[in-house]
Design a protein around this motif. Structure first.
Motif, PDB file in Angstrom:
ATOM      1  N   PHE A 245      31.464  24.259  26.862  1.00 43.62           N
ATOM      2  CA  PHE A 245      30.335  25.184  27.113  1.00 43.62           C
ATOM      3  C   PHE A 245      29.110  24.842  26.533  1.00 43.62           C
ATOM      4  O   PHE A 245      28.190  25.231  27.048  1.00 43.62           O
ATOM      5  N   ASN A 246      29.104  24.236  25.450  1.00 35.90           N
ATOM      6  CA  ASN A 246      28.012  23.884  24.809  1.00 35.90           C
ATOM      7  C   ASN A 246      27.169  23.010  25.878  1.00 35.90           C
ATOM      8  O   ASN A 246      25.836  22.940  25.883  1.00 35.90           O
ATOM      9  N   ALA A 247      27.755  22.123  26.303  1.00 33.58           N
ATOM     10  CA  ALA A 247      26.965  20.977  27.266  1.00 33.58           C
ATOM     11  C   ALA A 247      26.702  21.961  28.492  1.00 33.58           C
ATOM     12  O   ALA A 247      25.653  21.660  29.041  1.00 33.58           O
ATOM     13  N   VAL A 248      27.109  22.842  28.959  1.00 34.68           N
ATOM     14  CA  VAL A 248      26.610  23.688  29.931  1.00 34.68           C
ATOM     15  C   VAL A 248      25.433  24.482  29.513  1.00 34.68           C
ATOM     16  O   VAL A 248      24.482  24.535  30.267  1.00 34.68           O
ATOM     17  N   LEU A 249      25.475  25.054  28.454  1.00 36.87           N
ATOM     18  CA  LEU A 249      24.194  25.801  27.894  1.00 36.87           C
ATOM     19  C   LEU A 249      22.902  24.948  27.667  1.00 36.87           C
ATOM     20  O   LEU A 249      21.797  25.442  27.537  1.00 36.87           O
ATOM     21  N   LYS A 250      23.197  23.614  27.510  1.00 35.14           N
ATOM     22  CA  LYS A 250      22.256  22.773  27.400  1.00 35.14           C
ATOM     23  C   LYS A 250      21.611  22.094  28.881  1.00 35.14           C
ATOM     24  O   LYS A 250      20.495  21.653  28.863  1.00 35.14           O
ATOM     25  N   GLU A 251      22.178  22.353  29.958  1.00 39.37           N
ATOM     26  CA  GLU A 251      21.809  22.014  31.160  1.00 39.37           C
ATOM     27  C   GLU A 251      20.463  22.904  31.665  1.00 39.37           C
ATOM     28  O   GLU A 251      20.392  24.172  31.467  1.00 39.37           O
ATOM     29  N   PRO A 252      19.344  22.215  32.035  1.00 37.83           N
ATOM     30  CA  PRO A 252      18.250  22.718  32.203  1.00 37.83           C
ATOM     31  C   PRO A 252      18.333  23.805  33.208  1.00 37.83           C
ATOM     32  O   PRO A 252      17.778  24.830  33.308  1.00 37.83           O
ATOM     33  N   GLU A 253      19.239  23.517  34.168  1.00 33.29           N
ATOM     34  CA  GLU A 253      19.335  24.521  35.670  1.00 33.29           C
ATOM     35  C   GLU A 253      19.978  25.939  34.965  1.00 33.29           C
ATOM     36  O   GLU A 253      19.441  26.980  35.163  1.00 33.29           O
ATOM     37  N   ILE A 254      20.828  25.696  33.905  1.00 34.26           N
ATOM     38  CA  ILE A 254      21.826  26.764  33.178  1.00 34.26           C
ATOM     39  C   ILE A 254      20.579  27.597  32.426  1.00 34.26           C
ATOM     40  O   ILE A 254      20.475  29.038  32.382  1.00 34.26           O
ATOM     41  N   ARG A 255      19.793  26.943  31.633  1.00 29.59           N
ATOM     42  CA  ARG A 255      18.863  27.577  30.804  1.00 29.59           C
ATOM     43  C   ARG A 255      17.827  28.476  31.493  1.00 29.59           C
ATOM     44  O   ARG A 255      17.237  29.294  31.354  1.00 29.59           O
ATOM     45  N   ASP A 256      17.333  27.798  32.686  1.00 29.74           N
ATOM     46  CA  ASP A 256      16.475  28.606  33.635  1.00 29.74           C
ATOM     47  C   ASP A 256      17.159  29.827  34.290  1.00 29.74           C
ATOM     48  O   ASP A 256      16.342  30.865  34.321  1.00 29.74           O
ATOM     49  N   ARG A 257      18.514  29.628  34.656  1.00 23.69           N
ATOM     50  CA  ARG A 257      19.055  30.702  35.276  1.00 23.69           C
ATOM     51  C   ARG A 257      19.290  32.044  34.324  1.00 23.69           C
ATOM     52  O   ARG A 257      19.183  33.095  34.654  1.00 23.69           O
ATOM     53  N   PHE A 258      19.713  31.463  33.084  1.00 21.30           N
ATOM     54  CA  PHE A 258      19.870  32.741  32.101  1.00 21.30           C
ATOM     55  C   PHE A 258      18.531  33.199  31.673  1.00 21.30           C
ATOM     56  O   PHE A 258      18.831  34.307  31.098  1.00 21.30           O
TER      57      PHE A 258
END
Length: 325
Positions: free
Chosen positions: A274-287
């Motif tokens: 989950f930490n790795a997912v939260l570091k993804e630029p796409e996810i950060r932009d989505r959130f």
């Protein structure tokens, strides 16, 4: 005799080694992520994004299962009683840390019966909206409307003691408004109530509110955070609307737990994914579009947040005059 003893010791060692082996092979089948509210809300959106991307990293499907009811207690209780094997997780919204102050007896212990996986993040505030049929164009006008003789101005929430309920009670206490509370079962029902005129106001998460306001379906009046929010920069804060110091944030919008007793190796593997997912630029932009301030980090970050939030909401429940059921 020696052979029997050697066989016994070998079998015992194999049994003791099983949990470690299982953790090493984890996950070898789909994982359930229980969301204890109805589909469609912002936290449900967060759950689905996390499930898709974390599932890819873990090499298994993570299925989001909505189990609404009793202000999140039904779904949360299902996780508390699930086997501690890492195949049933909880995506806990704010209600998880509010419920201990609302109910004299829960079917689980909020702290002891769960193992923290990760603190995903929180929303900085909520948006006060009204239906288009409501004449109020500002916070002050809404307050005046609630005080008119014979007025019946109601706001909706996702259930008694839900964060949206506390937001409304906090608003009444801080501003002198006299809005009535109408509990619903989820965000979709609140929106339907606003459209139909069954309720006149509500406090919604920024992404949902922004979409509805920008689409002309609802009117935004203000935000509850101390600063304006990027999604709706034109809306003033309630503090700017005549109530200095007003601050009601969105609380924990997304935190992931496993049942207590889940092996540490499995918890560590989940936290890493989950930490790795939260570091993804796409996810950060989505959130960012969901107005979610990402946290992440080790499980201890979530442990501290839980303790802080439980104390905060206990105080708000007392201030709102809500008697535990």
């Amino acid at each position: 005799m020696k052979r029997l003893l050697a066989a016994f010791l070998a079998s015992t060692a194999a049994l003791l080694a099983t949990p470690g082996a299982a953790a090493g092979d984890y996950p070898d089948r789909p994982i359930r992520l229980i969301m204890p509210f109805s589909p469609g809300g912002p936290t449900d959106m967060v759950a689905r994004v996390l499930a898709q991307h974390a599932g890819q990293r873990l090499g298994q499907t993570i299925i989001v299962e909505n189990r609404p009811g009793a202000n999140g207690i039904i779904g949360t209780g299902a996780v508390a009683s699930a086997p501690p094997d890492g195949y049933t997780l909880l995506l806990a919204p704010t209600s998880h840390t509010i419920n201990p102050s609302l109910y004299k007896k829960l079917p689980y212990d909020t702290v002891r019966d769960f193992a923290s996986v990760i603190y995903v993040g929180n929303s900085p505030g909520l948006v006060l909206v009204v239906g288009n049929q409501v004449p109020a164009q500002s916070v002050q006008e809404l307050i005046e409307l609630t005080k008119k003789p014979g007025a019946s101005v109601a706001y909706g929430s996702a259930g008694n003691g839900n964060l949206l309920h506390l937001a409304g009670e906090y608003f009444n206490r801080a501003t002198g408004a006299r809005m009535l509370h109408v509990p619903y079962k989820g965000a979709g029902a609140i929106i339907a109530g606003l459209y139909s005129g069954e309720i006149q106001a509500a406090f919604l998460g920024p992404p949902q509110a922004a979409e509805l306001i920008q689409g002309g379906k609802l009117r935004g009046l203000a935000v509850t955070s101390p600063k304006r929010i990027p999604q709706l920069p034109q809306l003033p804060t309630i503090a700017e609307s005549g109530f200095p110091g007003y601050d009601f944030d969105g609380g924990i919008q997304a935190a992931i737990y496993a049942p207590a007793g889940t092996p540490p190796a499995i918890l560590a593997k989940l936290n890493e994914a989950f930490n790795a997912v939260l570091k993804e630029p796409e996810i950060r932009d989505r959130f960012a579009t969901l107005a979610l301030d990402i946290a992440g980090g080790p499980p201890s970050v979530l442990d501290k947040q839980v303790a802080t939030r439980m104390a905060l909401y206990a105080g708000l429940v007392r201030q709102a005059g809500i008697e535990p059921e």
